[in-house]
Structure formats: C-alpha cells, structure tokens
Design a protein around this motif. Structure first.
Motif, short mmCIF file in Angstrom:
data_model
loop_
_atom_site.label_atom_id
_atom_site.label_comp_id
_atom_site.label_asym_id
_atom_site.label_seq_id
_atom_site.Cartn_x
_atom_site.Cartn_y
_atom_site.Cartn_z
N ASP A 1 0.83 -1.21 0.00
CA ASP A 1 0.00 0.00 0.00
C ASP A 1 0.86 1.26 0.00
OD1 ASP A 1 -2.25 -1.60 0.05
OD2 ASP A 1 -2.55 -1.43 2.21
N LYS A 2 1.93 1.25 0.79
CA LYS A 2 2.81 2.42 0.84
C LYS A 2 3.53 2.61 -0.48
CE LYS A 2 6.32 4.70 3.64
NZ LYS A 2 7.18 4.63 4.86
N TRP A 3 3.93 1.52 -1.10
CA TRP A 3 4.59 1.57 -2.41
C TRP A 3 3.67 2.17 -3.46
CZ3 TRP A 3 3.44 -2.01 -6.61
CH2 TRP A 3 4.33 -1.96 -7.70
N LEU A 4 2.41 1.75 -3.49
CA LEU A 4 1.45 2.32 -4.43
C LEU A 4 1.31 3.82 -4.23
CD1 LEU A 4 -1.43 -0.34 -4.44
CD2 LEU A 4 0.23 0.09 -6.27
N ASN A 5 1.25 4.24 -2.98
CA ASN A 5 1.12 5.67 -2.69
C ASN A 5 2.37 6.45 -3.08
OD1 ASN A 5 -1.48 5.42 -1.61
ND2 ASN A 5 -0.72 5.02 0.45
N THR A 6 3.49 5.77 -3.11
CA THR A 6 4.75 6.42 -3.50
C THR A 6 4.86 6.58 -5.00
OG1 THR A 6 5.91 5.55 -1.55
CG2 THR A 6 7.27 6.25 -3.42
N ILE A 7 4.56 5.52 -5.74
CA ILE A 7 4.79 5.55 -7.19
C ILE A 7 3.68 6.26 -7.94
CG2 ILE A 7 6.23 3.48 -7.13
CD1 ILE A 7 3.82 1.94 -8.34
N TYR A 8 2.47 6.30 -7.37
CA TYR A 8 1.34 6.87 -8.12
C TYR A 8 1.58 8.31 -8.55
CZ TYR A 8 -3.32 8.50 -9.32
OH TYR A 8 -4.38 9.08 -9.97
N PRO A 9 1.94 9.24 -7.65
CA PRO A 9 2.16 10.62 -8.09
C PRO A 9 3.32 10.76 -9.07
CG PRO A 9 2.82 10.36 -5.81
CD PRO A 9 2.11 9.11 -6.19
N LEU A 10 4.33 9.92 -8.95
CA LEU A 10 5.46 9.97 -9.87
C LEU A 10 5.03 9.55 -11.27
CD1 LEU A 10 8.11 8.36 -7.51
CD2 LEU A 10 7.96 10.78 -8.15
N LEU A 11 4.18 8.55 -11.35
CA LEU A 11 3.67 8.10 -12.65
C LEU A 11 2.73 9.14 -13.26
CD1 LEU A 11 3.01 4.36 -11.74
CD2 LEU A 11 4.82 5.22 -13.24
N VAL A 12 1.90 9.75 -12.44
CA VAL A 12 1.02 10.81 -12.93
C VAL A 12 1.84 11.95 -13.50
CG1 VAL A 12 -0.64 12.57 -12.24
CG2 VAL A 12 -0.92 10.21 -11.43
N ASN A 13 2.90 12.33 -12.81
CA ASN A 13 3.77 13.41 -13.27
C ASN A 13 4.42 13.08 -14.60
OD1 ASN A 13 5.00 15.99 -12.93
ND2 ASN A 13 6.88 15.00 -12.21
#
Length: 255
Positions: free
Chosen positions: A198-210
């Motif tokens: 869950d923490k990993w998803l929260n970490t990578i999501y904004p980076l992928l959106v960017n």
C-alpha cells in the motif's frame, strides 16, 4: 528468539537477498549496452550496490541466524531453493523494460528498507541505515529517466506505458504475502507485505502521474506470485548456470 520467529526472519532476509542478487546480475548485463555511456556506468554501479546488499544480507543469515557461507549459499543452490520474485529474474529486454523494472523495484526496496529503520532485529535495522543513501540515488536515477523518456515524444511515452503495463503485475509479486507476516509484524520486525504494498502504491502513483503514465488498477491486476515459494520462470535456471559457472569450478578455492 524462538524458533518460529527465527525461521520467519530467515525467510524474509533470504527473499530480500535473493531479489538483490538476481536483479544485480541482471542490471550488470547493461554494461557496454546502455543507450549512452552514462547509463553503462549507472546500471553497473547500481548492480554492484545490489550485489553488495545481497552479500550483506547473506552475512546476517550466516552470523546471526545459523546460515551458510554467503558464497556457497549464493552460487550452489538450485533454482527451486531461491525465493526471488519473478520481476528480478526476467532478462533485461529493451531499455524501456529495464528502466521500468528499475523504477518499480527500487521504490519497493526503498519502502521496505525505510520500514526496517524501526526494525526490532538490530542487524537489519543497522543495514537499513547503511543502504539508505544508495537507495536514494537509485530512486532518483529511476525517477529522472522515467520523466525524460515519457517526455521524449509520444512514441517514447507509449513504450514506457507498455512497459508499466507489463511490469506492474510482476512488481506486485514483490509483495507476495506469507504465513509469517503476522508473526514478523507482532515482533516489530516490519509491518508486513500488504502494508508495504500500500505504501509503495502511494509512493509511485504521483510519480507516474507526473510522467503522464496510467497506473493499472491494482484491483484488476493479478500479482504474479510464486517466486517466494520456489516457483520460477525458466529464465532463472539459465541465469544461475551462468552466474555460478566460475565458482562451481572449485567451490573450496580461495580467491
């Protein structure tokens, strides 16, 4: 430490070490093949770091948990005895695949080692502090190249999206749950695979959106599990044969 907890810690450390060893060797295959000289150096450097992390983890097994000599353990096991995730063992493929694997795996590793900063098993806690700086470099490198490739034109962005779609189920397999998770969490070793996922998803999501990439819906993706229980792709056996070829000529030799 009771026997059940010792076994659970051994299982956790072995999977971490096997991931780092196998992906380290995969990353080393980019030496001389990178798209630019800087990437030859970067992937070679990160490969050395990962193999160093694996060695340090194998040493913890040997010195604190009754494990084998690190070299014997790394080079003499059969494929079925390895517990690396499938993502680590696949061939390097194109640079888009390797870069996306690097991005997803290294952020997963960063999350895992960050959780170990409060680990009640002191050797793991100490190691997590030592590798923190190296992992920061790895994730910064991955983030920078992800942005550069996704902003390099529509074809480049599409290729990175395809790489993400392929890699995401494999990367989810990094967090394969095990029956020891609750025991490790209760003992203050780490919070368990679901919490890290869950923490990993929260970490990578904004980076992928960017980077203008679409994260596959985790609810609709079947993680590729099996590696933690010795079920591997055929690629692992071929890699192990090559990786241990020199060592197996004389396993008792001093180098």
């Amino acid at each position: 430490m009771n026997a059940a907890l010792q076994k659970a810690i051994t299982t956790l450390i072995t999977s971490m070490a096997d991931d780092a060893l196998i992906l380290g060797h995969r990353n080393s295959e980019w030496t001389g093949l990178g798209p630019i000289m800087e990437e030859d150096i970067a992937f070679s450097s990160m490969a050395q770091d990962k193999i160093g992390h694996a060695w340090a983890l194998y040493r913890i097994l040997q010195e604190h948990l009754g494990g084998e000599d690190p070299d014997q353990f790394a080079f003499m096991r059969a494929a079925k005895d390895f517990t690396c995730c499938h993502l680590a063992e696949l061939p390097i493929g194109g640079y888009d695949f390797s870069l996306m694997r690097h991005f997803l795996f290294d952020h997963a590793e960063a999350v895992r080692y960050e959780s170990l900063q409060q680990c009640s098993f002191e050797p793991l806690q100490q190691l997590s502090k030592k590798v923190k700086g190296e992992l920061k470099y790895h994730t910064l490198h991955a983030d920078a190249w992800l942005l550069q490739l996704c902003r390099g034109g529509e074809e480049s962005r599409q290729r990175m999206q395809a790489a993400l779609d392929r890699c995401f189920p494999l990367a989810a397999g990094i967090f394969e749950p095990g029956p020891q998770d609750a025991l490790l969490a209760d003992a203050g070793i780490y919070p368990g695979e679901q919490a890290l996922y869950d923490k990993w998803l929260n970490t990578i999501y904004p980076l992928l959106v960017n980077a203008s990439l679409n994260l596959p819906d985790p609810a609709e993706v079947a993680p590729q599990y099996g590696g933690r229980y010795g079920n591997h792709t055929p690629h692992l056996q071929a890699l192990l044969q090559e990786m241990g070829e020199v060592f197996r000529l004389d396993p008792t030799a001093g180098w």
